[in-house]
Design an enzyme around this catalytic site. Structure first.
Site, PDB file in Angstrom:
ATOM      1  N   HIS A  18       0.856  -1.189   0.000  1.00 18.10           N
ATOM      2  CA  HIS A  18       0.000   0.000   0.000  1.00 18.10           C
ATOM      3  C   HIS A  18       0.887   1.232   0.000  1.00 18.10           C
ATOM      4  CE1 HIS A  18       0.706   0.714   4.238  1.00 18.10           C
ATOM      5  NE2 HIS A  18       0.098  -0.386   4.623  1.00 18.10           N
ATOM      6  N   HIS A  21       3.943   1.446   2.138  1.00 18.65           N
ATOM      7  CA  HIS A  21       5.093   0.627   1.740  1.00 18.65           C
ATOM      8  C   HIS A  21       5.871   1.292   0.605  1.00 18.65           C
ATOM      9  CE1 HIS A  21       2.245  -2.664   3.228  1.00 18.65           C
ATOM     10  NE2 HIS A  21       3.157  -2.481   4.169  1.00 18.65           N
ATOM     11  N   CYS A 126       1.785 -12.134  21.589  1.00 16.66           N
ATOM     12  CA  CYS A 126       0.889 -11.670  20.530  1.00 16.66           C
ATOM     13  C   CYS A 126       1.432 -12.234  19.226  1.00 16.66           C
ATOM     14  CB  CYS A 126       0.847 -10.145  20.473  1.00 16.66           C
ATOM     15  SG  CYS A 126       0.037  -9.572  18.968  1.00 16.66           S
ATOM     16  N   CYS A 129       2.309  -9.746  16.355  1.00 17.98           N
ATOM     17  CA  CYS A 129       3.570  -9.027  16.614  1.00 17.98           C
ATOM     18  C   CYS A 129       4.744  -9.998  16.680  1.00 17.98           C
ATOM     19  CB  CYS A 129       3.584  -8.324  17.964  1.00 17.98           C
ATOM     20  SG  CYS A 129       2.405  -7.057  18.214  1.00 17.98           S
ATOM     21  N   CYS A 144      -3.178  -6.962  23.333  1.00 19.77           N
ATOM     22  CA  CYS A 144      -1.906  -6.527  22.766  1.00 19.77           C
ATOM     23  C   CYS A 144      -1.864  -5.001  22.640  1.00 19.77           C
ATOM     24  CB  CYS A 144      -1.729  -7.179  21.387  1.00 19.77           C
ATOM     25  SG  CYS A 144      -0.472  -6.344  20.423  1.00 19.77           S
ATOM     26  N   HIS A 147      -1.959  -4.312  18.665  1.00 18.54           N
ATOM     27  CA  HIS A 147      -3.103  -4.738  17.853  1.00 18.54           C
ATOM     28  C   HIS A 147      -4.436  -4.701  18.599  1.00 18.54           C
ATOM     29  CE1 HIS A 147       0.343  -6.554  15.776  1.00 18.54           C
ATOM     30  NE2 HIS A 147      -0.369  -6.294  14.711  1.00 18.54           N
ATOM     31  N   LYS A 299      -6.543   6.131  10.284  1.00 15.85           N
ATOM     32  CA  LYS A 299      -5.618   5.031  10.067  1.00 15.85           C
ATOM     33  C   LYS A 299      -6.173   4.124   8.961  1.00 15.85           C
ATOM     34  CE  LYS A 299      -2.832   1.767  12.433  1.00 15.85           C
ATOM     35  NZ  LYS A 299      -2.338   1.151  13.590  1.00 15.85           N
ATOM     36  N   LYS A 302      -7.621  -2.807   6.707  1.00 14.96           N
ATOM     37  CA  LYS A 302      -8.413  -3.659   5.813  1.00 14.96           C
ATOM     38  C   LYS A 302      -9.866  -3.643   6.243  1.00 14.96           C
ATOM     39  CE  LYS A 302      -4.984  -7.006   4.461  1.00 14.96           C
ATOM     40  NZ  LYS A 302      -4.397  -8.216   4.947  1.00 14.96           N
TER      41      LYS A 302
END
Ligand code: MSP
Length: 640
Positions: A18, A21, A126, A129, A144, A147, A299, A302
């Protein structure tokens, strides 16, 4: 010739690329191109991180082998490399044999130092992670901290790395190398994390199969981060037979630069240098952590379906416009937000209007007046020469400091001065009055020369379009060094091709399908004062509101949202308040500010840190905007 080694993080293959990246790779590519033109011996590396439980799971979900998943995602990265014109010298995959050799070699060196030992590893694990957390580090309801998902208790025999031994050496490194971690705020963040004490780190896993076997410890595999970080060496041949690249770019390298996102700072600025210190290898010169891309201020995820995919952007706007937007819009080191509207505004203003119009106006006038050619008489005595002499060093200095948006701003200063110059000299009138006079030649030449300098400076940013701009103004040889930024190289009497629109304007209304989105409004209830919402005044006075002055502010490690503040409320000691404002504010901009504080809240723990109050903020679509008093007031003043 100086060597210059620049790396991006290696990307996980359980996700499609995305905008976040491709951002780092675009930055690295721009920098690599800039340094090549400066005459450096550049090595630019990117790649993929292919091991670990997450990838194993993602592949299983699709019913394929992990390597098949990796191959598929890698082909997407290759396609993007071609589309965006990335000039990386290498692409490392952690499943390659050369990488295994590198990992084995670094492990052997650490082993020789005696920095590994086995012990039982227990903690809250987690899996997304791939990290153990202590109880203190967990978020609310034992979830976590990164997350927010459930963690599981795990206990296994692992190999540990003596990270604690490197606490002081790391602090010494930060102190003696202020460039080691950038921007400076990140260095402070890392320093305080290390100062707060380092625990030894588990660097093997007993139950992760899709990983590199830990040499000398059957049944154990290498922890993904020790595996992944070593890519920076294995790509250079470390651990292999031919160490030429490794020596040139790492051992004796003049610049070793890691570009990363802020979320992986600790791995790069604490664990990685500690591994290197233990292995007796040189440390990077700089780890630069950039901010995050958000979409419309939120943020990307998905589940929300708001991820910005590079292919969509390239299809719609063109690869070099995407590159330009990314580098112009984000101040390197800070967060930024993508929106279609912001993109179109930036494109239309900078590329279609300022650059595109100036080029087509100059080319049309020159072709018309000088028989399809550039003007015959140059000029080196005018306000634009002065402007170029000011702007070029500004551009160079900004690029050297990795301040990419500032470098582009500098180029646009010259463009704006050029268009101002043309407005006052009015060559379109001069041509009517004087025909192809010497004066007209000088005016148009000055304009073209300014555009030439700007297009030259744009080469690292827009590697395909900048040469097109140069060709449009009669410069057919693409410059090969920064000496091309000196005033005077526009050719006289050179053929000018028929102008073609390089940056066609985007019709925003048509594009967005409707009128531009209205500015966000606060949610409104049906009637301005709903009865059920009314409270008696004494209820309001139960809340003690005060003005406080922020004394210090720092980010809470592992959290993007939380900032820890010490706030002066004129009490015996400052109040510690943990505020969820980290996506909208940088800690350094808060220090010295006055804020409204709820002063009689029961203390609460956020990510294990006690918060003794709450700062008030307006909330626009979840984005906080802090409230400040109209004028400065003494700390502790009551609000009523
Ligand atoms: N595989 C590890 C890195 C290992 S490096 C030795 C990893 N991979 S990742 O694919 O999850 O993330 C790669 C990079 O993308 C990180 O630098 C991360 O900061 C960056 N980004 C992911 N989402 C981002 C945004 N929304 N905005 C900007 N960059 C972000 O972590």
């Amino acid at each position: 010739m100086k060597s210059f080694y620049v790396t991006t993080p290696i990307y996980y293959v359980n996700d499609l690329p995305h905008i976040g990246h491709i951002y780092t790779t675009t930055v690295a590519d721009t920098l690599a191109r800039y340094r090549r033109l400066a005459g450096d011996d550049v090595y630019f590396l990117t790649g993929t991180d292919e091991h670990g439980q997450n990838i194993e799971r993602a592949a299983r979900k699709e019913g394929i082998a992990p390597i098949e998943l990796a191959d598929r995602v890698v082909s997407r990265y290759f396609a993007l490399r071609d589309r965006l014109g990335f000039s990386n010298d290498d692409f490392i995959r952690t499943t390659q044999e050369r990488h295994y050799k590198g990992v084995e070699a670094i492990i052997r060196r650490i082993q020789e130092t005696g920095d590994f030992y086995t012990a039982t590893h227990e903690g809250w694990y987690c899996s997304p992670c791939e990290t153990f957390y202590t109880e203190k580090e967990l978020a609310a309801e034992n979830t976590c901290p990164v997350h927010g998902s459930a963690v599981e208790w795990k206990s296994e025999e692992n190999i540990f790395f003596r990270l604690s031994k490197y606490q002081q050496p790391l602090l010494d490194w930060y102190d003696t190398h202020p460039e080691s971690v950038r921007p400076a705020t990140r260095l402070n963040e890392v320093r305080s994390f290390v100062e707060s004490g380092l625990r030894d780190l588990s660097v093997s896993r007993a139950n992760v199969e899709w990983a590199i076997p830990f040499p000398g410890f059957p049944g154990q595999t290498v922890y993904v981060w020790l595996d992944a970080l070593t890519n920076y060496l294995s790509a250079l041949g470390f651990g292999g037979e031919d160490g030429v690249l490794y020596r040139k770019h790492w051992e004796e390298g003049d610049t070793r630069l890691h570009l990363i996102g802020k979320d992986i700072l600790r791995f790069h600025a604490v664990y990685w240098p500690a591994f290197l210190l233990s292995a007796g290898l040189p440390l990077p010169h700089t780890v630069f952590a950039h901010g995050w891309w958000y979409r419309d201020g939120k943020k990307m995820s998905k589940s929300t379906g708001n991820i910005v995919r590079p292919d969509d952007l390239i299809d719609r706007f063109g690869a070099d416009s995407v590159r330009y937007f990314l580098l112009r819009e984000m101040v390197f080191g800070q967060d930024a937000s993508y929106s279609d509207e912001a993109f179109i505004d930036r494109y239309n203003a900078d590329l279609a209007n300022t650059l595109g119009n100036t080029v087509s106006r100059l080319v049309t006038l020159s072709r018309g007046a000088f028989g399809g050619k550039t003007p015959p008489v140059p000029c080196d005595d005018n306000p634009l020469v002065e402007a170029a002499r000011r702007v070029v060093p500004e551009y160079r200095a900004a690029m050297d400091e990795l301040a990419f948006s500032r470098a582009l701003e500098a180029l646009w200063k010259l463009l704006n001065e050029a268009s101002q110059y043309l407005m006052t000299r009015e060559p379109w009138k001069v041509v009517k009055e004087e025909g192809p006079s010497e004066r007209l030649s000088r005016i148009l030449w000055n304009g073209l020369e300014s555009v030439r300098i700007v297009a030259t400076g744009l080469l690292p940013f827009m590697p395909r379009v900048a040469p097109q701009v140069l060709a449009a103004i009669g410069v057919t040889d693409v410059p090969a060094s920064w000496s091309a930024l000196e005033w005077g190289a526009t050719p006289n009497g050179a053929e000018l091709p028929e102008p073609k629109p390089i940056f066609p304007r985007i019709d925003k209304k048509e594009y967005l399908g409707a009128a531009p989105a209205p500015a966000p409004k606060a949610a409104r209830s049906a009637s301005p004062v709903e009865e059920k919402a009314l409270i008696a005044i004494d209820k309001f006075f139960e809340t003690e509101l005060k003005v406080g002055t922020v004394l210090t502010a720092e980010r809470v490690p592992k959290s993007e949202k939380l900032i820890k503040l010490q706030v002066d409320l004129a009490e015996e000691t400052p109040r510690q308040i943990v505020a969820g404002i980290g996506l909208a504010y940088q800690p350094e901009e808060l220090v010295g500010k006055q804020v409204a504080v709820v002063a009689n809240l029961q203390p609460a723990k956020l990510m294990g840190i006690e918060s003794q109050g709450m700062v008030l903020a307006a909330s626009i679509d979840g984005k906080p905007v802090l409230l400040h008093p109209d004028k400065a007031v003494p700390a502790g003043t009551q609000v009523k």
